[in-house]
Design a protein around this motif. Structure first.
Motif, mmCIF file in Angstrom:
data_model
loop_
_atom_site.group_PDB
_atom_site.id
_atom_site.type_symbol
_atom_site.label_atom_id
_atom_site.label_comp_id
_atom_site.label_asym_id
_atom_site.label_seq_id
_atom_site.Cartn_x
_atom_site.Cartn_y
_atom_site.Cartn_z
ATOM 1 N N THR A 452 23.973 35.297 25.116
ATOM 2 C CA THR A 452 22.696 35.544 25.887
ATOM 3 C C THR A 452 22.665 36.771 26.499
ATOM 4 O OG1 THR A 452 23.860 34.942 27.721
ATOM 5 C CG2 THR A 452 22.888 32.941 26.805
ATOM 6 N N TYR A 453 21.479 37.269 27.254
ATOM 7 C CA TYR A 453 21.572 38.410 27.620
ATOM 8 C C TYR A 453 22.691 38.897 28.401
ATOM 9 C CZ TYR A 453 19.528 42.113 31.011
ATOM 10 O OH TYR A 453 19.337 43.067 31.776
ATOM 11 N N SER A 494 12.159 36.989 27.200
ATOM 12 C CA SER A 494 13.750 36.430 27.495
ATOM 13 C C SER A 494 14.312 37.077 26.057
ATOM 14 C CB SER A 494 13.793 35.129 27.521
ATOM 15 O OG SER A 494 15.232 34.654 27.591
ATOM 16 N N ASN A 495 13.715 36.858 24.823
ATOM 17 C CA ASN A 495 14.312 36.952 23.638
ATOM 18 C C ASN A 495 14.593 38.620 23.470
ATOM 19 O OD1 ASN A 495 15.051 34.663 23.078
ATOM 20 N ND2 ASN A 495 13.430 34.383 21.570
ATOM 21 N N ARG A 498 17.324 39.886 25.357
ATOM 22 C CA ARG A 498 18.359 39.554 24.793
ATOM 23 C C ARG A 498 18.817 40.523 23.465
ATOM 24 N NH1 ARG A 498 19.135 33.932 21.907
ATOM 25 N NH2 ARG A 498 21.067 33.204 22.898
ATOM 26 N N GLN A 502 22.171 42.645 23.163
ATOM 27 C CA GLN A 502 22.916 42.699 22.102
ATOM 28 C C GLN A 502 23.076 43.959 21.336
ATOM 29 O OE1 GLN A 502 21.455 39.401 19.475
ATOM 30 N NE2 GLN A 502 22.225 37.855 20.803
#
Length: 629
Positions: A452-453, A494-495, A498, A502
């Motif tokens: 996750t983030y 949200s993605n 993230r 990453q």
């Protein structure tokens, strides 16, 4: 000291002392214990809950007695320090039972497949090829050659299943054995051709395996021994062997670079060295050739006869006497057998430059560039703590369809099952923390769910922290089976966050200069695998458990990416076959498949191998001056 800290942090005393001691023990190498102190002031704490605290000197000495310099004793240096890390809970809960049993059944199936592959590799080219090799050609089998060369059989073999299941057929062990073993007490890389497999012919997978061995040797600064018995390239596949950057010619480029890096290279010619195989011994620093068995030439007697009509024997064309008397490529000749050649290779390091040796000034065979006074520090005298839980339990923790808490795995790998977790309550789907394996300080990064983030930011911070403290990193990889879907505006935001996090973790992993070892304990899928130091991020070593899956997404998760049922079935069948650990290792996408219960032993060897370079005399890369011929 600790009691005074309690006044400023309103925390329970025992907890603070544990945290403080653990923090100091995470970077023991930053404390220089080799300096002689001319003076020392000892203080005592005199504070009380009422009167406050003051530091007052107890004594002042201008010179310490020799007996009090415990830090200067070699025995003290070799003693393992007690760990301040807390013990991690690795006990099974009743709710774990059905998952454990399902994982164990799958692991037993995978282990059976592992043993079948191992048996196939041990047979080499088959019974007929072995008989021809030993009886007609009077040669020693490749594993027997290694017994003559190495101190013992406890070596780390790399990619033993490479070459199995390829489109052009099975090439057991890719036609050569590569690994790391001890010669005169020092870890050395070896590459030994197996002439029972296709007569020693080099296939594309053979070249790839040799190149990987050279990369590992350069990363870890390991002396290299070539046991050469090669028939040259397999011509029908020349387009996959000759022309590109990482094809056959790269082997010779790497030899030159390794020589410039002052990495010793020795060749033992145990048979034919034809065509491209002839360059390996000629570019090594020292070579020995077995009398009446070893030969070196670009084209053998059949080619000479076809070109000139002249008949010539292999010995006259490129045998031991010719090369030692009329060429400079071979530095040794005698009525040598393979046993004598192996003995020569073990002791040839005595001529390697070893300036600056202190103590007795002796060299250690191929490790002429290792300090003799510190050579005994490569191994610790005191045995390390064993894990509190059995490593055999890892068979039931190797995930199949369901994963268990990765702390259960960590507790069966680390010394005393001790683990100092880093940011335990933040980004809980990524486990990070400090531990020891066989006394070696390590940082562990392990998947415990989706990356996750928060988990990515935590991982990025921890990797940079280990890089700052020069602590090797071990990644236990089990990534999510498919990428996160974007089903709403909120999910899209949200993605996006993230992906940024990453990317930050990927940058931290890519730029970290400390050694990195990756073990795929479950899934290796998608972009998450890059952040967890997948093959593309160049770890020092990468191993798979037999249950591991390596693919862009896991089998059974392709519905969102294809349209029809037929395509879904076709893609899932392809992923099922191509994601297998044995499919991966057959194509050399890793450094080998290891059984879960052997993981601690393998990691310990890797850490010892990595640590050896700290004791080398010449570690910096030196430029070779231009030589005008």
């Amino acid at each position: 000291m600790y009691c005074c800290m309690l006044r400023s942090f309103h925390i329970k005393g025992n907890k603070l002392i544990q945290l403080t001691r653990a923090s100091f023990s995470q970077n023991p190498q930053s404390w220089d214990t080799s300096l002689k102190l001319s003076s020392c002031t000892v203080y005592r704490c005199t504070h009380s809950p009422v009167s406050g605290s003051l530091w007052q000197p107890l004594t002042h000495r201008t010179q310490q007695p020799a007996a009090s310099h415990r830090c200067m004793s070699s025995t003290a240096r070799r003693r393992r320090l007690p760990s301040a890390f807390p013990v991690i809970d690795g006990a099974f809960q009743p709710s774990h039972r059905h998952v454990y049993e399902a994982n164990l059944r799958n692991s037993l199936i995978c282990q059976q497949k592992y043993l079948e592959h191992k048996e196939k590799v041990m047979k080499g080219g088959g019974e007929n090829a072995i008989a021809r090799h030993t009886q007609r050609n009077r040669k020693v089998l490749v594993r027997d050659r290694l017994r003559l060369l190495l101190d013992d059989e406890d070596y780390l073999e790399l990619s033993p299943f490479a070459g199995l299941g390829l489109p052009y057929g099975d090439i057991p062990a890719a036609g050569c054995l590569t690994g790391i073993g001890k010669i005169n007490g020092l870890w050395c890389m070896f590459c030994a051709n197996d002439a029972t497999v296709k007569g020693g012919t080099a296939y594309p997978i053979t070249v790839k395996k040799q190149l990987r061995a050279q990369v590992v040797a350069m990363q870890n600064r390991l002396p290299f021994v070539y046991l050469v018995d090669s028939g040259g390239a397999f011509l029908p596949l020349q387009s996959e062997i000759f022309p590109d950057k990482n094809h056959g010619g790269r082997t010779f480029y790497n030899e030159a670079v390794m020589s410039a890096m002052k990495i010793p290279q020795v060749s033992v010619v145990c048979g034919s060295c034809t065509a491209g195989g002839a360059y390996v011994p000629t570019m090594s620093e020292e070579s020995v050739i077995v009398h009446r068995i070893g030969t070196i030439f670009l084209g053998g007697p059949p080619l000479v006869k076809a070109a000139t009509g002249e008949e010539v024997s292999p010995e006259d064309l490129g045998g031991a006497r010719l090369h030692s008397e009329y060429a400079v490529s071979i530095v040794f000749l005698g009525k040598s057998t393979e046993a004598l050649a192996g003995s020569w290779a073990r002791s040839s390091g005595g001529a390697i430059r070893a300036d600056g040796l202190s103590g007795s000034g002796r060299t250690n065979g191929l490790g002429g560039g290792v300090r003799a006074d510190q050579g005994n520090m490569l191994e610790e005298d005191t045995p390390a703590e064993r894990p509190l839980y059995s490593t055999d339990d890892l068979m039931g923790l190797a995930c199949h369809n369901h994963s268990m808490d990765v702390r259960l795995i960590v507790s069966r790998l680390t010394d005393g099952s001790r683990f100092q977790e880093f940011k335990a309550r933040y980004g809980t789907t990524l486990l990070t923390g400090f531990a020891r394996i066989e006394g070696h300080q390590i940082g562990i990064v392990a998947n415990n769910g989706e990356l996750t983030y928060e988990a990515s930011l935590k991982g990025s911070h921890f990797v940079q922290l280990c890089d700052q403290r020069d602590i090797p990193l071990i990644f236990l990889q089990n990534t999510a089976p498919e990428p996160a879907h974007t089903l709403s505006q909120t999910k899209a935001e949200s993605n996006t966050n993230r992906l940024k996090a990453q990317g930050s973790m990927m940058s931290a992993v890519a730029c970290a200069s400390v050694p990195k070892i990756t073990v795929v304990i479950g899934g290796c899928h998608g972009g998450d695998s890059y952040a967890m130091c997948g093959r593309a991020f160049d770890p020092n070593f990468l191993f798979l458990w037999p249950n591991a899956r390596v693919s862009i997404l896991a089998p059974g998760h392709s519905e969102a990416f294809v349209q029809t049922e037929e395509e879904i079935t076709q893609i899932n069948e392809m992923l099922e076959e191509e994601s297998s650990a044995f499919f991966s290792t057959g194509r050399l996408w890793d450094d080998g498949v290891i059984l879960p219960q052997d993981t601690r032993k393998v990691l310990s060897k890797c850490l010892k191998i990595i640590k050896q370079q700290e004791y080398q005399l010449s570690r910096e890369k030196m430029r070779t001056p231009f030589l005008r011929m």
